[in-house]
Design a protein around this motif. Structure first.
Motif, PDB file in Angstrom:
ATOM      1  N   UNK A 237       4.484  -3.563  13.073  1.00  0.00           N
ATOM      2  CA  UNK A 237       3.343  -2.524  12.897  1.00  0.00           C
ATOM      3  C   UNK A 237       3.971  -0.962  12.871  1.00  0.00           C
ATOM      4  N   UNK A 238       5.143  -0.795  13.344  1.00  0.00           N
ATOM      5  CA  UNK A 238       5.776   0.279  13.118  1.00  0.00           C
ATOM      6  C   UNK A 238       6.180   0.593  11.322  1.00  0.00           C
ATOM      7  N   UNK A 273      -5.678   5.464  16.842  1.00  0.00           N
ATOM      8  CA  UNK A 273      -5.281   4.185  17.842  1.00  0.00           C
ATOM      9  C   UNK A 273      -5.727   2.868  17.022  1.00  0.00           C
ATOM     10  N   UNK A 274      -4.487   2.360  16.741  1.00  0.00           N
ATOM     11  CA  UNK A 274      -4.625   0.850  15.920  1.00  0.00           C
ATOM     12  C   UNK A 274      -4.609  -0.039  17.131  1.00  0.00           C
ATOM     13  N   UNK A 313      -2.463 -11.417  12.898  1.00  0.00           N
ATOM     14  CA  UNK A 313      -1.366 -12.143  12.180  1.00  0.00           C
ATOM     15  C   UNK A 313      -0.962 -11.176  10.933  1.00  0.00           C
ATOM     16  N   UNK A 314      -1.517 -10.005  11.049  1.00  0.00           N
ATOM     17  CA  UNK A 314      -0.944  -8.698  10.228  1.00  0.00           C
ATOM     18  C   UNK A 314      -0.097  -7.914  11.027  1.00  0.00           C
ATOM     19  N   UNK A 319       3.654 -13.085   5.911  1.00  0.00           N
ATOM     20  CA  UNK A 319       3.202 -12.305   4.546  1.00  0.00           C
ATOM     21  C   UNK A 319       1.692 -11.609   4.822  1.00  0.00           C
ATOM     22  N   UNK A 320       1.066 -11.641   5.906  1.00  0.00           N
ATOM     23  CA  UNK A 320      -0.062 -11.029   6.033  1.00  0.00           C
ATOM     24  C   UNK A 320       0.265  -9.332   6.626  1.00  0.00           C
ATOM     25  N   UNK A 321       1.493  -9.263   6.912  1.00  0.00           N
ATOM     26  CA  UNK A 321       2.007  -7.834   7.105  1.00  0.00           C
ATOM     27  C   UNK A 321       1.621  -7.025   5.771  1.00  0.00           C
TER      28      UNK A 321
END
Length: 350
Positions: A237-238, A273-274, A313-314, A319-321
């Motif tokens: 996420x960063x 905000x995530x 999963x993101x 891969x879903x990043x």
């Protein structure tokens, strides 16, 4: 191939396979060689968290959580996957882009990864992260599996705090490296190279469209009431936040997933905000909790109701990043547009 990830492949059966092929074609038969069969018995020496490990081509892989399964399925390695372990906190596999591949392999357990499960399944290869899958406390580590004759592969992103053989790499670079290393182990280097090239291109396309000006301040909320659990600089996420044009308010913490204080959140005044969506608590309930906290009532993200839901999963290495990055980048661009229009209107009024 990443210079930190040297790999050497030795095809011990190549001569025999070639001889058999020649004999068959000499009789007028047309033979299409099975790549997996041709590579049977071959080895590849690949880095595992900074340690060189020699792998024999795996045939019965066990994958833990969606990130591990996604990497294998994206590389076209379903036939090498025995089954998957998916704790109930994870989103259902039916939501995966590779849902059809999940149906072709066994669902082994909804428990945490453990040694007995792997041994009973007859696995010859295990893919997981450090702490989230492999664990000293649960008695399943790469060293323990090595002694049992079971090969293992650890997500490079999770090697940051792996005892004995740490390896530091930016989260997205770690994803690319994993795809390349798995490609070497399974002899699908070309497929891995194509995927990494595509991932890099998609990331660069996002970065080229990032909103101009000061990056929007972003707080990732994983969970927690007394203290929030959030993302430091060593998790995907960063990179998602930075590449999309934002700034992780806890990006200066040299940590993976970590606890922070609500006071620090308030002081940083996040504009977005995530919310990481997983587990028994729905994202909507997490947002409800955040909006109910008196301390956060004056925070811009809460005042303007700027909440973005990131799929689990993101947010973990996989891969879903890239999908998560593209979705979040689009969200930020949409937020930025009215701000830009408001600024234009104010200038015109002057």
């Amino acid at each position: 191939m990443n210079p930190l990830s040297p790999a050497r492949r030795t095809l011990r059966t190549a001569a025999a396979a070639a001889a058999a092929l020649i004999a068959a074609t000499g009789c007028g038969a047309r033979v299409e060689e099975d790549p997996a069969q041709a590579l049977a018995g071959s080895t590849a020496t690949v880095h595992r968290c900074g340690e060189e490990v020699e792998y024999t081509l795996p045939q019965r892989a066990v994958v833990y959580e969606g990130g591990s399964a996604d990497k294998m399925f994206a590389l076209g390695l379903t036939d090498h996957v025995l089954g998957y372990v998916m704790p109930p906190a994870n989103p259902p596999v039916s939501e995966s882009p590779w849902a059809a591949e999940y149906e072709k392999v066994e669902f082994l357990s909804d428990d945490l990864l453990n040694r007995e499960l792997v041994v009973d399944a007859g696995a010859d290869f295990v893919v997981a992260g450090w702490n989230s899958g492999f664990s000293d406390q649960r008695g399943i580590t790469p060293e323990i599996l090595d002694k049992l004759g079971i090969q293992s592969f650890m997500h490079t992103e999770s090697c940051f705090n792996y005892p004995g053989h740490p390896e530091r790499m930016a989260p997205f670079e770690a994803l690319y490296t994993d795809m390349e290393r798995l490609g070497e182990i399974f002899g699908v280097q070309d497929r891995a190279a194509e995927l990494v090239e595509d991932y890099r291109a998609r990331v660069e396309a996002v970065r080229a469209q990032a909103p101009e000006g000061e990056p929007m301040r972003v707080f990732l909320y994983d969970s927690g009431t007394d203290r929030p659990f959030t993302a430091g600089s060593q998790v995907p996420p960063d990179d998602i936040i930075r590449f999309a044009g934002g700034e992780n308010i806890f990006g200066d913490l040299d940590e993976r997933w970590t606890q922070a204080g609500w006071e620090a959140v308030v002081a940083a005044r996040p504009e977005v905000i995530v919310v990481l969506d997983y587990g028994d608590q729905a994202a909507e309930d997490k947002i409800g909790f955040l909006t109910s906290l008196p301390a956060l009532s004056g925070v811009p993200a809460v005042e303007e109701e700027n909440f973005f839901v990131l799929n689990y999963n993101e947010g973990i290495s996989g891969p879903r990043n890239i999908d998560g990055l593209e979705r979040f980048a689009e969200y930020l661009r949409e937020l930025d547009r009215p701000r830009a229009l408001d600024n234009t209107a104010q200038v015109g009024a002057q």
